[in-house]
Design a protein around this motif. Sequence first.
Motif, PDB file in Angstrom:
ATOM      1  N   THR A 268      53.568  38.422  50.361  1.00 55.79           N
ATOM      2  CA  THR A 268      52.114  38.398  50.235  1.00 55.79           C
ATOM      3  C   THR A 268      51.461  38.786  51.550  1.00 55.79           C
TER       4      THR A 268
ATOM      5  N   SER B  89      44.434  38.418  53.294  1.00 55.46           N
ATOM      6  CA  SER B  89      43.279  37.699  52.778  1.00 55.46           C
ATOM      7  C   SER B  89      43.093  37.952  51.302  1.00 55.46           C
ATOM      8  N   GLU B  90      42.768  36.893  50.550  1.00 53.82           N
ATOM      9  CA  GLU B  90      42.468  37.057  49.142  1.00 53.82           C
ATOM     10  C   GLU B  90      41.027  37.502  48.947  1.00 53.82           C
ATOM     11  N   ASN B  91      40.246  37.497  49.994  1.00 51.56           N
ATOM     12  CA  ASN B  91      38.839  37.844  49.907  1.00 51.56           C
ATOM     13  C   ASN B  91      38.546  39.037  50.807  1.00 51.56           C
TER      14      ASN B  91
ATOM     15  N   HIS C  64      40.380  48.435  42.922  1.00 56.65           N
ATOM     16  CA  HIS C  64      40.336  47.055  42.450  1.00 56.65           C
ATOM     17  C   HIS C  64      41.760  46.544  42.377  1.00 56.65           C
TER      18      HIS C  64
ATOM     19  N   VAL D 219      44.214  42.715  41.739  1.00 57.25           N
ATOM     20  CA  VAL D 219      44.301  41.289  41.449  1.00 57.25           C
ATOM     21  C   VAL D 219      45.336  40.713  42.404  1.00 57.25           C
TER      22      VAL D 219
ATOM     23  N   ASN E 106      47.006  37.330  43.897  1.00 57.66           N
ATOM     24  CA  ASN E 106      47.214  35.893  43.652  1.00 57.66           C
ATOM     25  C   ASN E 106      46.210  35.344  42.645  1.00 57.66           C
ATOM     26  N   GLY E 107      45.940  36.139  41.592  1.00 61.29           N
ATOM     27  CA  GLY E 107      45.060  35.704  40.512  1.00 61.29           C
ATOM     28  C   GLY E 107      43.585  35.938  40.747  1.00 61.29           C
ATOM     29  N   SER E 108      43.206  36.455  41.930  1.00 57.15           N
ATOM     30  CA  SER E 108      41.803  36.690  42.252  1.00 57.15           C
ATOM     31  C   SER E 108      41.477  38.184  42.200  1.00 57.15           C
ATOM     32  N   ASP E 109      40.312  38.507  41.626  1.00 59.72           N
ATOM     33  CA  ASP E 109      39.852  39.895  41.607  1.00 59.72           C
ATOM     34  C   ASP E 109      39.308  40.268  42.978  1.00 59.72           C
ATOM     35  N   VAL E 110      39.787  41.382  43.505  1.00 62.08           N
ATOM     36  CA  VAL E 110      39.393  41.826  44.843  1.00 62.08           C
ATOM     37  C   VAL E 110      39.055  43.318  44.794  1.00 62.08           C
TER      38      VAL E 110
END
Length: 236
Positions: free
Chosen positions: A34, A40-42, A82, A84, A86-90
């Motif tokens: 990862t 960063s997930e964001n 776009h 995904v 770790n389950g987050s849309d980025v």
Amino acid sequence: MTTETPRRHRKAVIWISVVVAVVVLAVVGVVVATNVYSSSENAKASAAPSVAATREASTIETDDLSGTWTVGGDSEAGYRVHEVLNGSDVTVTGRTDSVSGTATVDGTSITAATITVQVADITTDSDQRDAYFRDSAMDAAAFPEATFELTEPIADAVPSGSDTTTVSAPGKLTLHGVTKDVTAELQVGLSGDGVDVSGSVPVTFSDYGVQAPNLGFVKVDDAGSVEFLVHATPVG
């Protein structure tokens, strides 16, 4: 009987230790993988390029804009995708100012144009993601440049004063060593000592032999866009 039970106990402890070690290594592997791709997930997405957001009052003589124009300073290009993570849309945007090119203007028409981008210089908010993009996805060592070349003149492309024109530009996009016919949607406006041109080109990465990452913890859409905002000034 007195020695068998301790032996079985030792074997059980060994097997439990092995299982725990395997689980720990698997978890560490996911965490490392990862981090290799993204820190960063964001991830921060830059705004879409826009002439309206950057233009300045024109300082050039507009009586005759015909001639050769060069693309350089205050230009940028990159991509928007776009994913995904770790389950987050980025939404991820990569940008570089390593952009060059030329254009030919005849009256208010753009009759020729070529824009070149240095792929290895495109960056996001994550060094790890950039390394994956540069080395694994785009193989920038083998294919260091991405180019857009206009294939048909664009009539009435260059506006006067503070006006902005919106035009379609047919061309060829070369990415990862593959060339495809595309259409770029452009905004054009006089700005400062030249002209600003912003736009985007929708792309399907697999069409260019680029494999969008699908690593379990992250999946990137196969479709995205190439974006740019270039500033061109007249030569001479």
